[in-house]
Design a protein around this motif. Sequence first.
Motif, mmCIF file in Angstrom:
data_model
loop_
_atom_site.group_PDB
_atom_site.id
_atom_site.type_symbol
_atom_site.label_atom_id
_atom_site.label_comp_id
_atom_site.label_asym_id
_atom_site.label_seq_id
_atom_site.Cartn_x
_atom_site.Cartn_y
_atom_site.Cartn_z
ATOM 1 N N PRO A 20 -20.971 57.048 5.704
ATOM 2 C CA PRO A 20 -20.792 58.493 5.889
ATOM 3 C C PRO A 20 -21.128 58.908 7.319
ATOM 4 N N ALA A 21 -20.427 59.932 7.788
ATOM 5 C CA ALA A 21 -20.660 60.453 9.137
ATOM 6 C C ALA A 21 -21.787 61.481 9.081
ATOM 7 N N VAL A 22 -23.002 61.050 9.401
ATOM 8 C CA VAL A 22 -24.161 61.944 9.371
ATOM 9 C C VAL A 22 -24.807 61.982 10.755
ATOM 10 N N GLY A 23 -25.538 63.041 11.035
ATOM 11 C CA GLY A 23 -26.299 63.137 12.278
ATOM 12 C C GLY A 23 -25.454 63.147 13.534
ATOM 13 N N GLY A 24 -24.257 63.708 13.467
ATOM 14 C CA GLY A 24 -23.399 63.784 14.639
ATOM 15 C C GLY A 24 -22.451 62.620 14.819
ATOM 16 N N ALA A 25 -22.435 61.699 13.868
ATOM 17 C CA ALA A 25 -21.536 60.547 13.951
ATOM 18 C C ALA A 25 -20.085 60.988 13.745
ATOM 19 N N VAL A 26 -19.169 60.249 14.360
ATOM 20 C CA VAL A 26 -17.744 60.533 14.237
ATOM 21 C C VAL A 26 -17.232 59.977 12.909
ATOM 22 N N HIS A 27 -16.521 60.808 12.155
ATOM 23 C CA HIS A 27 -15.959 60.391 10.867
ATOM 24 C C HIS A 27 -14.925 59.282 11.080
ATOM 25 N N GLY A 28 -14.982 58.268 10.245
ATOM 26 C CA GLY A 28 -14.009 57.179 10.295
ATOM 27 C C GLY A 28 -14.417 55.995 11.157
ATOM 28 N N VAL A 29 -15.488 56.121 11.928
ATOM 29 C CA VAL A 29 -15.965 55.008 12.748
ATOM 30 C C VAL A 29 -16.964 54.214 11.911
ATOM 31 N N PRO A 30 -16.776 52.892 11.813
ATOM 32 C CA PRO A 30 -17.716 52.099 11.018
ATOM 33 C C PRO A 30 -19.127 52.155 11.589
ATOM 34 N N SER A 31 -20.065 51.667 10.811
ATOM 35 C CA SER A 31 -21.468 51.663 11.221
ATOM 36 C C SER A 31 -22.017 50.247 11.124
ATOM 37 N N ILE A 32 -22.947 49.935 11.984
ATOM 38 C CA ILE A 32 -23.701 48.687 11.914
ATOM 39 C C ILE A 32 -25.157 49.096 11.773
ATOM 40 N N GLU A 33 -25.805 48.578 10.747
ATOM 41 C CA GLU A 33 -27.180 48.992 10.455
ATOM 42 C C GLU A 33 -28.116 48.783 11.638
ATOM 43 N N LYS A 34 -27.984 47.619 12.307
ATOM 44 C CA LYS A 34 -28.890 47.328 13.426
ATOM 45 C C LYS A 34 -28.188 46.445 14.451
ATOM 46 N N ILE A 35 -28.166 46.918 15.696
ATOM 47 C CA ILE A 35 -27.639 46.153 16.829
ATOM 48 C C ILE A 35 -28.792 46.015 17.816
ATOM 49 N N THR A 36 -29.102 44.791 18.200
ATOM 50 C CA THR A 36 -30.207 44.557 19.124
ATOM 51 C C THR A 36 -29.697 43.816 20.351
ATOM 52 N N PHE A 37 -30.005 44.345 21.525
ATOM 53 C CA PHE A 37 -29.695 43.683 22.789
ATOM 54 C C PHE A 37 -30.985 43.076 23.319
ATOM 55 N N HIS A 38 -30.952 41.778 23.596
ATOM 56 C CA HIS A 38 -32.122 41.036 24.062
ATOM 57 C C HIS A 38 -31.898 40.632 25.514
ATOM 58 N N LEU A 39 -32.864 40.913 26.370
ATOM 59 C CA LEU A 39 -32.838 40.458 27.754
ATOM 60 C C LEU A 39 -33.785 39.268 27.858
ATOM 61 N N LEU A 40 -33.234 38.093 28.177
ATOM 62 C CA LEU A 40 -34.020 36.863 28.226
ATOM 63 C C LEU A 40 -34.102 36.321 29.637
ATOM 64 N N ARG A 41 -35.239 35.705 29.942
ATOM 65 C CA ARG A 41 -35.363 34.923 31.166
ATOM 66 C C ARG A 41 -34.833 33.541 30.812
ATOM 67 N N LEU A 42 -33.798 33.091 31.501
ATOM 68 C CA LEU A 42 -33.127 31.844 31.155
ATOM 69 C C LEU A 42 -33.981 30.611 31.410
ATOM 70 N N GLU A 43 -34.894 30.699 32.338
ATOM 71 C CA GLU A 43 -35.743 29.542 32.679
ATOM 72 C C GLU A 43 -36.548 29.044 31.486
ATOM 73 N N ASP A 44 -37.132 29.978 30.715
ATOM 74 C CA ASP A 44 -37.979 29.562 29.595
ATOM 75 C C ASP A 44 -37.606 30.209 28.256
ATOM 76 N N GLY A 45 -36.574 31.043 28.249
ATOM 77 C CA GLY A 45 -36.127 31.656 27.006
ATOM 78 C C GLY A 45 -36.976 32.821 26.523
ATOM 79 N N GLU A 46 -37.893 33.302 27.346
ATOM 80 C CA GLU A 46 -38.759 34.398 26.934
ATOM 81 C C GLU A 46 -37.975 35.711 26.858
ATOM 82 N N ILE A 47 -38.159 36.445 25.754
ATOM 83 C CA ILE A 47 -37.551 37.764 25.610
ATOM 84 C C ILE A 47 -38.374 38.747 26.426
#
Length: 94
Positions: A20-47
């Motif tokens: 459902p389009a709640v809280g200002g969301a656009v009707h008809g656009v799907p939703s993803i419960e949780k999207i997480t972007f992780h920034l990692l240091r490649l040398e040791d894999g630390e988040i």
Amino acid sequence: MESNQFGLFATSTAQIHDAPAVGGAVHGVPSIEKITFHLLRLEDGEILDKKVFCNDFVNLTHNMGVFLYDDLLAIVSLRYQTIHIFKLETLGTC
């Protein structure tokens, strides 16, 4: 940020096509419960940092909803029609 020391990775739960389009969301656009972007240091894999978007939709296919230019990261929320802009610091935070 040109030294290739960091990596940006995204994880997400499954799409909900009939959300459902709640809280200002656009009707008809799907939703993803949780999207997480992780920034990692490649040398040791630390988040070093992470940003979480809940009940939103960012097109992750072929990085269409995520843009990086120098030290600026833009994430496009299709569900809420919003562009989130983050400045990446040399310490690996946004």
